[in-house]
Design a protein around this motif. Structure first.
Motif, short mmCIF file in Angstrom:
data_model
loop_
_atom_site.label_atom_id
_atom_site.label_comp_id
_atom_site.label_asym_id
_atom_site.label_seq_id
_atom_site.Cartn_x
_atom_site.Cartn_y
_atom_site.Cartn_z
N ASP A 113 0.82 -1.17 0.12
CA ASP A 113 0.18 0.13 0.00
C ASP A 113 0.79 1.19 0.07
N ASP A 114 1.73 1.22 0.78
CA ASP A 114 2.81 2.49 1.00
C ASP A 114 3.53 2.71 -0.27
N ALA A 115 3.86 1.71 -0.78
CA ALA A 115 4.99 1.78 -1.96
C ALA A 115 4.25 2.01 -3.13
N ARG A 116 3.03 1.64 -3.58
CA ARG A 116 2.21 1.74 -4.48
C ARG A 116 2.80 1.32 -5.98
N PRO A 117 3.27 0.20 -5.98
CA PRO A 117 4.01 -0.34 -6.93
C PRO A 117 3.33 -0.73 -8.09
N ASP A 118 3.67 -0.93 -9.30
CA ASP A 118 2.80 -1.56 -10.33
C ASP A 118 3.18 -3.03 -10.58
N ILE A 119 4.15 -3.44 -10.04
CA ILE A 119 4.84 -4.77 -10.18
C ILE A 119 5.42 -4.93 -8.84
N VAL A 120 5.14 -6.38 -8.39
CA VAL A 120 6.14 -6.83 -7.28
C VAL A 120 6.78 -8.04 -7.52
N VAL A 121 8.08 -7.94 -7.20
CA VAL A 121 9.07 -8.89 -7.53
C VAL A 121 9.29 -9.69 -6.27
N VAL A 122 8.84 -11.00 -6.25
CA VAL A 122 9.09 -11.67 -4.97
C VAL A 122 10.09 -12.75 -5.16
#
Ligand code: ADQ
Length: 417
Positions: A113-122
């Protein structure tokens, strides 16, 4: 998406039962590797070298030394400033620690929520390899899938250690094809069409559209029948909806890679594979090249003096060949061969260290001999002691001896003279 906002989540809560006794009091990603590194440094270096500088590290199990390492080495690093944040299990949602890796992400949704990314790399935190995640992110976006899994060919006999990916017959691995089936650690795997000895294994690295990940882990959290595991539950969920693709690791091209080490990836989940990955470092032309400064593996640089090799008091030369010797090591009239000596190790006159991995601060006394062994931090091998020569004797002394005959001496073990 011209330049997506990317948040990297490093899963670092693994218990590492199969690496005992090295994980007796440290989390698996904090296990030392290669003389000066911890396992998590490979994942974090790959993320940072991919220029993704918003990174959270989710920890839980025995995380003290891991938190210390991440805070001291990574958080304070001049390159990354405050971009790497270790996040311990927060118990935000219930009183449980993280149940599985998907729950770890669910409990940390506020970070997304805080970072508001388009993409998350896990990414997982316990493999040795180089990988440019930006190439995988590009492939993910081009594929239109909600989730992309990194895949690598592995021997079929290892299927019960990996998520096994299936793609349709004739799928073009160069084009991020859709996954048709995904099973976590099956004992009856489907092999790669035309390669009956190989499976397409998940590397435990994923790229998600941020919204799709949030939706999937939120739905998973409400499902009592789920184990809340990324490989066991979240990826199969995307597959069942036709929204998972596979990125072939063979396509990944890291700057400075050599023909010999391109495509290198080792899961170091067991003592034997941990040992073998060390041996991969020691030969003259290693299959994993630590010296590629175009894709450096970053770690803590303690202010230690250079390694030193001296004649013993009796005039015998201190030597090390086909070995990796870290700063702060002193080899004095001792013979070291085919081994990895971590920071601050001392080997004294007439001793020998052969085909072994010695972690920080191990002392090898005069006339002692160590062979095919892994010795944990600060263990003192007294004068004349022998380790790795007699498995029954080693077991009787409380050391672990693996089926392949490696002896492992845990951190606080006392070695009798
Ligand atoms: P495993 O490694 O067996 O298989 P897991 O134990 O969930 O799966 O570990 C994956 C990563 O998540 C590791 O880096 C671990 O440290 C971390 N982790 C585990 N539980 C966690 C928790 N509760 N909180 C935070 N971090 C946690 C996985 C995939 C397979 C894939 C292999 C590749 O599930 O599909 O093939 O990795 O090695």
């Amino acid at each position: 998406m011209s330049s997506p906002r990317v948040l990297a989540i490093v899963l670092a809560g693994g218990e590492g039962k199969r690496l005992m006794p090295l994980t007796a009091d440290r989390a698996k990603p904090a296990v030392p590797f290669g003389g000066t590194y911890r396992l998590i440094d490979f994942a974090l270096s790959n993320v940072a070298n991919s220029r993704y500088l918003q990174i959270v590290v989710l920890t839980q199990y025995k995380s003290h030394s891991l938190d210390k390492h991440v805070s001291m080495t990574w958080r304070m690093s001049t390159m990354l400033g405050n971009y790497v944040t270790p996040v311990p299990a927060q118990q935000r949602v219930g009183k449980n620690w993280y149940l599985g890796s998907a729950d770890a992400i669910y409990q940390s949704l506020n970070l997304i929520d805080d970072a508001r990314p388009d993409i998350v790399v896990v990414v997982g935190a316990d493999h040795v390899y180089r990988m440019d995640f930006s190439q995988m992110v590009d492939a993910h976006i081009a594929s239109g899938a909600g989730c992309t899994v990194a895949g690598i060919r592995q021997p079929v006999g290892l299927s019960d250690q990996f998520g096994v990916i299936e793609v349709g017959e004739g799928a073009d691995m160069g084009s991020t094809p859709r996954i048709t089936a995904f099973r976590e650690k099956p004992t009856d795997p489907t092999t790669i069409p035309g390669s009956p000895d190989e499976i397409l294994a998940s590397m435990g690295n994923y790229v998600f559209d941020a919204d799709a990940l949030v939706e999937a882990v939120t739905r998973d959290a409400a499902d009592d029948s789920s184990k809340h595991d990324m490989g066991g539950d979240i990826v199969p969920d995307f597959v069942s909806r036709g929204s998972a693709a596979v990125y072939d690791f063979q396509r990944n091209d890291v700057p400075g890679a050599t023909d010999r080490d391109r495509g290198y990836w080792r899961d170091v989940g067991t003592i034997d594979s941990y040992y073998e990955a060390h041996m991969d470092l020691t030969s003259a032309l290693p299959v994993f090249n630590l010296y590629n400064d175009r894709w450096p593996i970053l770690s803590q640089q303690r202010p230690l003096p250079p390694a030193k090799f001296v004649h013993g008091w009796h005039g015998r030369a201190g030597t090390a060949v086909d070995s990796i010797v870290a700063p702060g090591v002193v080899v004095s009239g001792a013979t070291v061969e085919g081994s990895v000596l971590s920071t601050g190790v001392q080997a004294h006159s007439w001793s020998s260290v052969t085909d072994s991995v010695l972690l920080d601060g191990v002392q090898v006394g005069r006339h002692a001999a160590v062979r095919r062994a892994i010795i944990d931090k600060n263990v003192v091998v007294p004068e004349g002691a022998r380790i790795g020569f007699d498995p029954d004797h080693d077991r009787a002394r409380g050391f672990v001896v693996t089926p392949s005959g490696l002896t492992v001496v845990g951190k606080n073990a006392v070695v009798e003279p």
